[in-house]
Every structure is written in structure tokens, then in C-alpha cells.
Design a protein around this motif. Structure first.
Motif, mmCIF file in Angstrom:
data_model
loop_
_atom_site.group_PDB
_atom_site.id
_atom_site.type_symbol
_atom_site.label_atom_id
_atom_site.label_comp_id
_atom_site.label_asym_id
_atom_site.label_seq_id
_atom_site.Cartn_x
_atom_site.Cartn_y
_atom_site.Cartn_z
ATOM 1 N N THR A 43 -22.669 10.254 -0.227
ATOM 2 C CA THR A 43 -22.448 10.732 -1.598
ATOM 3 C C THR A 43 -23.652 11.548 -2.070
ATOM 4 O O THR A 43 -23.501 12.583 -2.719
ATOM 5 C CB THR A 43 -22.207 9.530 -2.534
ATOM 6 N N ASP A 186 -15.415 13.195 -2.846
ATOM 7 C CA ASP A 186 -16.050 11.947 -2.416
ATOM 8 C C ASP A 186 -14.982 10.871 -2.216
ATOM 9 O O ASP A 186 -14.445 10.347 -3.189
ATOM 10 C CB ASP A 186 -17.071 11.496 -3.457
ATOM 11 N N GLU A 187 -14.686 10.557 -0.988
ATOM 12 C CA GLU A 187 -13.636 9.572 -0.663
ATOM 13 C C GLU A 187 -12.392 9.770 -1.535
ATOM 14 O O GLU A 187 -11.981 8.850 -2.252
ATOM 15 C CB GLU A 187 -14.198 8.149 -0.815
HETATM 16 MG MG LIG Z 1 -20.577 7.094 -1.335
#
Ligand SMILES: [Mg+2]
Ligand SMILES: Nc1ncnc2c1ncn2[C@@H]1O[C@H](COP(=O)(O)OP(=O)(O)OP(=O)(O)O)[C@@H](O)[C@H]1O
Length: 265
Positions: A43, A186-187
Motif C-alpha cells: 500500500t 489497493d486490493e
Molecule cells: Mg495494504
């Protein structure tokens, strides 16, 4: 061709160094997966690319990130303009407390964008008027996000009533409506059910013709399905970066091999 070049990037929070001297070129118009165990800096790396990290008080960034030849950490950079070019899709969708339609229409309003110059509307507004221009704008980005067919008959109902998977595609429509060139995610499917996740993946595959998409994932299988290029971080080190084919079939680093086979996680 590479538009993003990272040179000797080190990032610390306070005295905790989380990225260590990372250098790499990121290919253009592909899907790039950033993978690695929890806490390895995925991240942090993603957020460094549009200066979202600046929002943390005690963060220190050393090194350089060039996008189209421009060092985005130069003090005189226009961060707002940068974040328009480099959009960010968070892990959880947070629709604005308004209708589906207004969620998409809101982006250009806050960014002060003239929608008549966007590909969705260009030229049409003079003939059709402002209202129709905005309608086309909203349809265009909901279609790009793969959501239009599901919501076209209830555009004015609250976005909060959508399923989480639909909300995530609404968030994607909002990111796209700012006309970024690079999308950081992010994911993006971790909060979604498998079918919704598939829909987002399908949309990414379509979008990569026009955008560079860099996404973080915990799921090796997803990286394998989706990514053209892999960036593997381990405890703040860039262990390996390679095309997905090379990465999965002929990893160069022993840690990569161990990670792929599940010996380390
Ligand atoms: Mg992360
Ligand atoms: N704002 C912050 N302040 C202090 N430490 C932070 C901050 N954000 C992240 N960290 C620390 O930096 C390290 C890397 O965090 P990061 O969120 O980049 O990891 P990650 O690879 O995305 O992990 P995950 O897979 O769990 O999301 C972790 O040890 C984390 O605790």
C-alpha cells in the motif's frame, strides 16, 4: 515503454523504514500486480505514486518517482493535477450519500472539469444542452466501469442501496470520470464476493487498452489471472519484478520461488 520510473525509493514512517531502496520501471498500458505478504509495503508503494502518502504526518520519502519524465516529488509539483492523472481506487467503496447518477456527476464538479471536453460528451453538448451532456457523461463512465446495464433504470436511487460489488464499480466509474491515465487500486476486490470480483477483473482487462492499472493483491491466483507484470515485495525489499509469464514460470529469486509455492507467506 515506461511512463513510471522509480529510482532509489526509500520510505519510512517515523523511524520504521518500510520500503528500502526500490528502483524499477513500470510498463505502460498493462495490468501490474503488486504482491507480497502483509506489511511488506504494498500500500505504501501504491500511495507513493500519487502522493497520497503525504497525508501521513510522519512519513519520509527519499528517492524519486518520475511520471512522464517529471519527478512527482519535486516541491513545486501540482499535486492536485497529479492526482487527477493518477487515480486511486480504495479497498472499500465509499459512495457519497446521494444518487447513483450524482455520484458520477459529482467528480467533475469538485474538480472544476468542463465535461464538454471529455470523450464522453465532446461536441454533443452544444446540440443537446447541459442536462443531456451530463446524462451522456454519467452513462459513459458507468458503462466503462461495467455497471450501466445494472443501474440504468434506477439512476436516481441512493447509491448506498447498491450491493458492495456494484458500489465498487461505481467507485471505479468515479475514478474514470476524472479521466486519469494511471489507475492505482489497493486490493480492489478483497471486500467483494467472487462474482463481483470477476466483474471488476473483467473491466480491468478491458480498461488496460487505455490505462495503466497498478493493483495490489493478496491473492496469487488473481495476480496470475489478471496481471501482465508482477512486482514482488518482501519486508520492504523489491525482490523481483518481471512479466507474469517469467515471474511464475521462471522466477529468478529463491524468495520468489518460495512465495509462489507457498513455502513462505
Ligand atoms: Mg495494504
Ligand atoms: N501511517 C502509518 N504510520 C506508521 N506506520 C505505518 C503507516 N502505514 C503503514 N505503516 C507500516 O508500514 C508497513 C507497511 O505497511 P503497508 O500498509 O504498506 O503494507 P501492506 O503490504 O500494504 O500490508 P497489507 O497487505 O496488510 O495491506 C507496516 O509495518 C505498517 O504497519
Amino acid at each position: 515503454m515506461s511512463r513510471i520510473k522509480i529510482k532509489q525509493l526509500s520510505i519510512s514512517y517515523g523511524n520504521h523504514q518500510v520500503l528500502k531502496n526500490v528502483s524499477l520501471d513500470i510498463p505502460d498500458r498493462q495490468i501490474i500486480a503488486v504482491i507480497g505478504p502483509s506489511g511488506c509495503g504494498k500500500t505504501t508503494l501504491l500511495k507513493s505514486m500519487n502522493r497520497l502518502l503525504d497525508l501521513n504526518e510522519d512519513v519520509a520519502v527519499k528517492g524519486e518517482i518520475f511520471i512522464d519524465g517529471e519527478n512527482i516529488y519535486r516541491p513545486d509539483i501540482d499535486v492536485t493535477a497529479l492526482r487527477k492523472r493518477v487515480g486511486f481506487l480504495p479497498q472499500h467503496p465509499y459512495p457519497l450519500p446521494m444518487s447513483i447518477f450524482d455520484n458520477v456527476a459529482f467528480g467533475p464538479k469538485i474538480h472544476g472539469l468542463d465535461i464538454s471536453s471529455t470523450p464522453a460528451v465532446s461536441g454533443a453538448q452544444e446540440e443537446t444542452g447541459k442536462k443531456e451532456g451530463m446524462r451522456r457523461f454519467v452513462e459513459h463512465y458507468l458503462s466503462l466501469a461495467g455497471l450501466w446495464d445494472e443501474v440504468k433504470d434506477r439512476l436516481h436511487s441512493p447509491a448506498a442501496k447498491l450491493s458492495i460489488g456494484q458500489q465498487q464499480r461505481l467507485a471505479l466509474a468515479r475514478v474514470l470520470s476524472i479521466e486519469p491515465e494511471i489507475i492505482l487500486a489497493d486490493e480492489p476486490t478483497s471486500a467483494l464476493d467472487p462474482i463481483s470480483a470477476k466483474l471488476v477483473e473483467t473491466q480491468f482487462k478491458i480498461l488496460k487498452q487505455d490505462y495503466t492499472i497498478i493493483f495490489v493483491t493478496h491473492i496469487l491466483r488473481q495476480a496470475k489471472r489478471l496481471a501482465d507484470y508482477i512486482i514482488f515485495l518482501y519486508m520492504g525489499d523489491l525482490v523481483e519484478h518481471a512479466t507474469a509469464g517469467q515471474f511464475f514460470s521462471e522466477p529468478r529469486d529463491e524468495k520468489t520461488r518460495a512465495y509462489i509455492t507457498g513455502e513462505i507467506s
